[in-house]
Motif scaffolding. Structure first.
Motif, PDB file in Angstrom:
ATOM      1  N   UNK A 206       0.841  -1.184   0.000  1.00 43.94           N
ATOM      2  CA  UNK A 206       0.000   0.000   0.000  1.00 43.94           C
ATOM      3  C   UNK A 206       0.886   1.247   0.000  1.00 43.94           C
ATOM      4  N   UNK A 207       0.694   2.084  -0.955  1.00 42.15           N
ATOM      5  CA  UNK A 207       1.499   3.296  -1.033  1.00 42.15           C
ATOM      6  C   UNK A 207       0.698   4.470  -0.477  1.00 42.15           C
ATOM      7  N   UNK A 208       1.394   5.335   0.205  1.00 40.07           N
ATOM      8  CA  UNK A 208       0.721   6.520   0.729  1.00 40.07           C
ATOM      9  C   UNK A 208       1.024   7.686  -0.200  1.00 40.07           C
ATOM     10  N   UNK A 209       0.027   8.447  -0.471  1.00 36.56           N
ATOM     11  CA  UNK A 209       0.202   9.618  -1.316  1.00 36.56           C
ATOM     12  C   UNK A 209       0.309  10.840  -0.421  1.00 36.56           C
ATOM     13  N   UNK A 210       1.440  11.493  -0.524  1.00 35.29           N
ATOM     14  CA  UNK A 210       1.609  12.704   0.266  1.00 35.29           C
ATOM     15  C   UNK A 210       1.123  13.889  -0.558  1.00 35.29           C
ATOM     16  N   UNK A 211       0.246  14.659   0.046  1.00 32.59           N
ATOM     17  CA  UNK A 211      -0.203  15.865  -0.630  1.00 32.59           C
ATOM     18  C   UNK A 211       0.757  16.979  -0.261  1.00 32.59           C
ATOM     19  N   UNK A 212       1.048  17.842  -1.211  1.00 34.21           N
ATOM     20  CA  UNK A 212       1.982  18.929  -0.893  1.00 34.21           C
ATOM     21  C   UNK A 212       1.358  19.890   0.125  1.00 34.21           C
ATOM     22  N   UNK A 213       2.202  20.411   0.992  1.00 33.56           N
ATOM     23  CA  UNK A 213       1.721  21.390   1.967  1.00 33.56           C
ATOM     24  C   UNK A 213       1.329  22.659   1.227  1.00 33.56           C
ATOM     25  N   UNK A 214       0.182  23.197   1.588  1.00 34.96           N
ATOM     26  CA  UNK A 214      -0.260  24.461   0.982  1.00 34.96           C
ATOM     27  C   UNK A 214      -0.672  25.420   2.082  1.00 34.96           C
ATOM     28  N   UNK A 215      -0.755  26.677   1.719  1.00 30.56           N
ATOM     29  CA  UNK A 215      -1.236  27.680   2.661  1.00 30.56           C
ATOM     30  C   UNK A 215      -2.154  28.643   1.923  1.00 30.56           C
ATOM     31  N   UNK A 216      -3.010  29.257   2.684  1.00 24.55           N
ATOM     32  CA  UNK A 216      -3.920  30.240   2.111  1.00 24.55           C
ATOM     33  C   UNK A 216      -3.109  31.463   1.685  1.00 24.55           C
ATOM     34  N   UNK A 217      -3.612  32.200   0.715  1.00 25.47           N
ATOM     35  CA  UNK A 217      -2.901  33.410   0.278  1.00 25.47           C
ATOM     36  C   UNK A 217      -2.653  34.398   1.424  1.00 25.47           C
ATOM     37  N   UNK A 218      -3.605  34.513   2.357  1.00 26.90           N
ATOM     38  CA  UNK A 218      -3.429  35.439   3.485  1.00 26.90           C
ATOM     39  C   UNK A 218      -2.230  35.041   4.341  1.00 26.90           C
ATOM     40  N   UNK A 219      -2.068  33.740   4.559  1.00 29.79           N
ATOM     41  CA  UNK A 219      -0.944  33.250   5.353  1.00 29.79           C
ATOM     42  C   UNK A 219       0.367  33.499   4.620  1.00 29.79           C
ATOM     43  N   UNK A 220       0.382  33.215   3.330  1.00 26.38           N
ATOM     44  CA  UNK A 220       1.598  33.431   2.532  1.00 26.38           C
ATOM     45  C   UNK A 220       1.967  34.908   2.513  1.00 26.38           C
ATOM     46  N   UNK A 221       0.972  35.777   2.341  1.00 23.89           N
ATOM     47  CA  UNK A 221       1.240  37.216   2.309  1.00 23.89           C
ATOM     48  C   UNK A 221       1.812  37.683   3.646  1.00 23.89           C
ATOM     49  N   UNK A 222       1.246  37.170   4.734  1.00 21.43           N
ATOM     50  CA  UNK A 222       1.735  37.543   6.068  1.00 21.43           C
ATOM     51  C   UNK A 222       3.191  37.117   6.238  1.00 21.43           C
ATOM     52  N   UNK A 223       3.501  35.881   5.816  1.00 25.22           N
ATOM     53  CA  UNK A 223       4.876  35.385   5.947  1.00 25.22           C
ATOM     54  C   UNK A 223       5.844  36.125   5.029  1.00 25.22           C
ATOM     55  N   UNK A 224       5.329  36.628   3.908  1.00 26.93           N
ATOM     56  CA  UNK A 224       6.176  37.380   2.977  1.00 26.93           C
ATOM     57  C   UNK A 224       6.289  38.853   3.374  1.00 26.93           C
ATOM     58  N   UNK A 225       5.452  39.283   4.333  1.00 28.84           N
ATOM     59  CA  UNK A 225       5.494  40.656   4.815  1.00 28.84           C
ATOM     60  C   UNK A 225       4.881  41.642   3.851  1.00 28.84           C
ATOM     61  N   UNK A 226       3.838  41.212   3.112  1.00 30.85           N
ATOM     62  CA  UNK A 226       3.174  42.109   2.164  1.00 30.85           C
ATOM     63  C   UNK A 226       1.679  42.168   2.463  1.00 30.85           C
ATOM     64  N   UNK A 227       1.049  43.220   1.982  1.00 32.30           N
ATOM     65  CA  UNK A 227      -0.379  43.445   2.160  1.00 32.30           C
ATOM     66  C   UNK A 227      -1.123  42.644   1.103  1.00 32.30           C
ATOM     67  N   UNK A 228      -1.958  41.695   1.536  1.00 30.52           N
ATOM     68  CA  UNK A 228      -2.627  40.762   0.632  1.00 30.52           C
ATOM     69  C   UNK A 228      -3.402  41.468  -0.477  1.00 30.52           C
ATOM     70  N   UNK A 229      -4.166  42.503  -0.135  1.00 33.00           N
ATOM     71  CA  UNK A 229      -5.009  43.172  -1.125  1.00 33.00           C
ATOM     72  C   UNK A 229      -4.197  43.849  -2.223  1.00 33.00           C
ATOM     73  N   UNK A 230      -2.903  44.054  -2.010  1.00 27.20           N
ATOM     74  CA  UNK A 230      -2.057  44.682  -3.018  1.00 27.20           C
ATOM     75  C   UNK A 230      -1.373  43.664  -3.928  1.00 27.20           C
ATOM     76  N   UNK A 231      -1.532  42.382  -3.620  1.00 31.14           N
ATOM     77  CA  UNK A 231      -0.894  41.335  -4.428  1.00 31.14           C
ATOM     78  C   UNK A 231      -1.721  41.079  -5.688  1.00 31.14           C
ATOM     79  N   UNK A 232      -1.120  40.468  -6.702  1.00 32.49           N
ATOM     80  CA  UNK A 232      -1.866  40.169  -7.930  1.00 32.49           C
ATOM     81  C   UNK A 232      -3.053  39.230  -7.662  1.00 32.49           C
TER      82      UNK A 232
END
Length: 134
Positions: free
Chosen positions: A1-27
């Motif tokens: 039996x093989x396990x399928x690992x799904x890639x880790x993802x994050x919401x755009x708000x979380x990514x924007x926070x970690x990148x130090x940018x204002x979400x509403x200003x992103x593309x």
């Protein structure tokens, strides 16, 4: 039996926070999708032009504005700053140095001093405890 690992993802708000940018200003494509860990790492390693522009000129989210002004996020609120600011607006505030900004910077400096004092006190106590235990 093989396990399928799904890639880790994050919401755009979380990514924007970690990148130090204002979400509403992103593309729009950034705001509407999810960001995988590998995409996030790529954004950090080689930021696209839009990310470099946001980091340089803003608008900046409140934590970045607070850091650039040398105050706390609460201090921003007490000063009436509730909206994201551009680098130009931040520089103008620094040049004007309104009374609230001067007071909040002094408060922040006191907080930093107290944090250092407590850290040193705790280190001394730990050293005494180690000495007594040996």
């Amino acid at each position: 039996m093989t396990s399928h690992q799904t890639p880790q993802t994050m919401k755009p708000a979380t990514a924007a926070k970690k990148l130090g940018v204002y979400l509403e200003a992103t593309p729009a494509e950034f705001q509407e999708g999810v960001v995988s860990r590998s995409e996030f790492n790529a954004l950090q390693a080689e930021p696209p032009a839009w990310l470099e522009e946001l980091r340089r000129n803003g608008p900046h989210p409140r934590p970045v504005v607070a850091a650039k002004l040398g105050v706390s996020i609460s201090g921003l609120a007490r000063g009436g700053v509730t909206e994201p600011l551009t680098t130009e607006q931040i520089d103008a505030l620094k040049n004007e140095m309104p009374e609230w900004l001067s007071a909040e910077r002094a408060t922040q400096a006191d907080v930093r001093k107290e944090t250092v004092r407590i850290k040193e006190r705790n280190a001394e106590r730990a050293a005494k405890a180690d000495k007594a235990g040996s």
